[in-house]
Enzyme design. Structure first.
Site, mmCIF file in Angstrom:
data_model
loop_
_atom_site.group_PDB
_atom_site.id
_atom_site.type_symbol
_atom_site.label_atom_id
_atom_site.label_comp_id
_atom_site.label_asym_id
_atom_site.label_seq_id
_atom_site.Cartn_x
_atom_site.Cartn_y
_atom_site.Cartn_z
ATOM 1 N N HIS A 1 -7.041 -7.160 0.931
ATOM 2 C CA HIS A 1 -6.023 -6.131 0.747
ATOM 3 C C HIS A 1 -4.864 -6.272 1.728
ATOM 4 C CE1 HIS A 1 -4.225 -2.271 -0.126
ATOM 5 N NE2 HIS A 1 -4.470 -1.821 1.092
ATOM 6 N N HIS B 1 -10.655 8.417 -1.454
ATOM 7 C CA HIS B 1 -9.972 8.861 -0.231
ATOM 8 C C HIS B 1 -8.636 9.529 -0.546
ATOM 9 C CE1 HIS B 1 -8.277 4.869 -0.974
ATOM 10 N NE2 HIS B 1 -7.224 5.245 -0.285
ATOM 11 N N ASP C 1 0.853 -1.192 0.000
ATOM 12 C CA ASP C 1 0.000 0.000 0.000
ATOM 13 C C ASP C 1 0.892 1.247 0.000
ATOM 14 O OD1 ASP C 1 -2.984 0.906 0.527
ATOM 15 O OD2 ASP C 1 -1.839 1.924 2.084
#
Length: 290
Positions: free
Chosen positions: A266, A149, A104
């Site tokens: 994720h 986001h 990420d």
């Protein structure tokens, strides 16, 4: 958590990083994403420690690491600044050259480490990410709807901190069932600290500014990643829906790229630790042999 690992605080010159480190063998740096802390690796790191010296820091601004003062241009939270921290951290721990795996937001830091410090990085593992510059260049309505986001956290006209701090548990979600009780407590302590929330927003503001500029400059200059690269993505995430073949995307940024999907959500280090550890160990062993 992290049985047998040491805890340290290391002054990098620009920040002070909290880090857990342990194991034996070639060094491997593991970088968490947003809004996690180093504790996201607590199931995966011990599986790698038999063959590697594993280093799991909180990135600057996150978790128990310090939160440097920001600037109008957000450079203190750029991935370039975070990469400088990590080179200093690894040298302080005795590692001039090391492999790095990032998930990420940590994947963007890992990418910048390999790009800016090619003499230090032996192997690069990217998890659930394409370069920031690539993602923003390809940005369309579908990306904006799924990853809205990025723009909410990244804008400054109506800062997101006030909304998040009103109820961090509701905003971020997650729970001890997924993360494990101790990891959840570490994460929850972080998201309830307004200074950490602000720093995490600064990470995203840097993403839209200096991080994109750094990627765009690399692409314009033809700079590529020379070390072996492994790209992994979760089957229950949206990498393939957004980008088709993530390996193909990275081949326009690096010379030696391979990769595959991993069954899970994720947060693969929490969802599929054994599969993830096997993929990392196999890549590092194969690349070293080759």
């Amino acid at each position: 958590m992290f049985d047998g690992f040491a805890e340290s605080r290391v002054d990098t010159g620009e920040a002070e990083l909290y880090v857990r480190h342990g194991g034996d063998g070639p060094p491997l740096l593991l970088l968490h994403g947003h809004p996690r802390t180093h504790a996201t690796w607590h199931r995966t790191a011990p599986l790698l420690a038999a063959r590697h010296t594993v280093v799991c820091p909180d990135l600057r601004g996150y978790g128990r690491s310090s939160k440097p003062q920001t600037t109008p241009g957000h450079e203190p939270y750029s991935k370039r600044a975070m990469a400088r921290d990590l080179v200093a951290l690894m040298r302080a721990l005795g590692h001039d050259r090391f492999a790095v795996a990032g998930h990420d937001r940590g994947a963007y830091v890992a990418h910048r480490l390999a790009a800016d410090h090619p003499d230090a990085v032996t192997h690069l593992v990217i998890m659930d990410a394409v370069p920031i510059g690539e993602a923003l260049a390809r940005c369309d309505a579908e990306f904006a709807a799924r990853w809205w986001h990025w723009f909410f956290l990244g804008q400054t006209a109506k800062p997101a901190e006030r909304v998040i701090n009103a109820d961090p548990d509701a905003w971020y979600g997650s729970g001890p069932e997924q993360m494990g009780a101790e990891a959840y407590e570490d994460y929850r302590r972080a998201i309830h600290d307004p200074a950490t929330v602000h720093a995490m927003c600064e990470d995203y503001r840097a993403g839209l500014g200096p991080d994109r500029a750094a990627d765009d400059a690399d692409r314009a200059a033809g700079r590529r990643i020379g070390c072996p690269v492994l790209v992994l993505w979760a089957t229950r995430d949206d990498m393939e829906e957004l980008y088709g073949d993530p390996v193909g995307v990275w081949r326009s940024w690096a010379d030696d790229v391979r990769g595959h999907a991993v069954e899970g959500g994720h947060h693969l280090a929490e969802d599929a630790p054994a599969e993830l550890a096997a993929a990392l160990a196999g890549f590092l062993k194969e690349s070293a042999a080759g």
